[in-house]
Design a protein around this motif. Structure first.
Motif, short mmCIF file in Angstrom:
data_model
loop_
_atom_site.label_atom_id
_atom_site.label_comp_id
_atom_site.label_asym_id
_atom_site.label_seq_id
_atom_site.Cartn_x
_atom_site.Cartn_y
_atom_site.Cartn_z
N MET A 1 13.39 -0.16 -2.71
CA MET A 1 14.34 0.89 -2.41
C MET A 1 15.01 0.58 -1.08
O MET A 1 14.36 0.10 -0.18
CB MET A 1 13.57 2.22 -2.25
N TRP A 17 17.72 1.88 -5.95
CA TRP A 17 16.42 1.52 -6.54
C TRP A 17 16.56 0.16 -7.20
O TRP A 17 17.56 -0.11 -7.86
CB TRP A 17 16.03 2.54 -7.60
N VAL A 18 15.56 -0.68 -7.06
CA VAL A 18 15.67 -1.99 -7.70
C VAL A 18 14.28 -2.52 -8.03
O VAL A 18 13.32 -2.27 -7.29
CB VAL A 18 16.48 -2.98 -6.82
N LYS A 19 14.19 -3.18 -9.18
CA LYS A 19 12.89 -3.73 -9.60
C LYS A 19 13.04 -5.21 -9.90
O LYS A 19 13.68 -5.60 -10.88
CB LYS A 19 12.41 -2.97 -10.84
N ILE A 39 18.82 4.07 -10.69
CA ILE A 39 18.06 3.84 -11.92
C ILE A 39 17.57 5.15 -12.54
O ILE A 39 16.92 5.93 -11.89
CB ILE A 39 16.82 2.94 -11.68
N GLY A 46 11.02 7.39 -15.05
CA GLY A 46 11.64 6.34 -14.24
C GLY A 46 11.49 6.58 -12.75
O GLY A 46 10.89 7.56 -12.32
N CYS A 47 12.07 5.65 -11.97
CA CYS A 47 11.89 5.66 -10.52
C CYS A 47 12.15 7.05 -9.93
O CYS A 47 11.31 7.59 -9.21
CB CYS A 47 12.88 4.73 -9.82
N CYS A 50 9.90 10.15 -11.02
CA CYS A 50 8.54 10.11 -10.50
C CYS A 50 8.54 10.27 -8.97
O CYS A 50 7.72 11.00 -8.43
CB CYS A 50 7.86 8.82 -10.91
N HIS A 51 9.46 9.61 -8.29
CA HIS A 51 9.50 9.70 -6.83
C HIS A 51 9.91 11.07 -6.31
O HIS A 51 9.66 11.40 -5.16
CB HIS A 51 10.38 8.59 -6.25
N VAL A 60 9.78 9.28 -0.93
CA VAL A 60 8.87 8.15 -0.77
C VAL A 60 7.45 8.68 -0.56
O VAL A 60 7.25 9.77 -0.05
CB VAL A 60 9.24 7.21 0.40
N PHE A 61 6.49 7.85 -0.94
CA PHE A 61 5.10 8.27 -0.88
C PHE A 61 4.47 7.98 0.47
O PHE A 61 3.59 8.70 0.90
CB PHE A 61 4.31 7.60 -2.01
N HIS A 62 4.90 6.90 1.15
CA HIS A 62 4.18 6.50 2.35
C HIS A 62 4.97 6.56 3.64
O HIS A 62 4.39 6.61 4.71
CB HIS A 62 3.63 5.08 2.20
#
Ligand code: HEC
Length: 67
Positions: A1, A17-19, A39, A46-47, A50-51, A60-62
């Motif tokens: 991200m 977003w990119v994978k 995305i 999807g990204c 869920c985020h 973001v989680f962290h």
């Protein structure tokens, strides 16, 4: 991200977003669309979906930087 300019995707905090695969190419979804950009925006999986559930207010989680 990574953060794009304001207005890129205001609903989703202007994240890009990119994978990537280990070889540097991009993952594709089943319709052969590259997983890069806004995305699965508005989708229920999807990204982004869920985020949205991450604590804080920056999807973001962290490393949330929005108080
Ligand atoms: C089913 C839920 C889910 C989906 C879908 C998902 N993520 Fe995540 N993502 C997480 C969780 C949970 C973490 C924290 C992981 C940990 O604690 O190790 C995370 C962590 C990350 C991080 C590290 C920054 C952070 O939030 O802490 C990045 C970058 C990231 N995800 C990008 C993506 C991208 C890009 C996609 C889509 C291609 C995606 N994620 C799809 C749940 C998800």
């Amino acid at each position: 991200m990574f953060k794009r300019e304001k207005g890129y995707d205001t609903e989703n905090k202007d994240w890009f977003w990119v994978k990537y695969k280990p070889n540097g190419s991009l993952h594709m979804n089943p319709k052969k669309m590259k997983l890069a950009g806004r995305i699965a925006r508005g989708a229920d999986k999807g990204c982004i979906a869920c985020h949205k559930g991450a604590d804080g207010d920056d999807m973001v989680f962290h490393t949330n930087r929005i108080k």
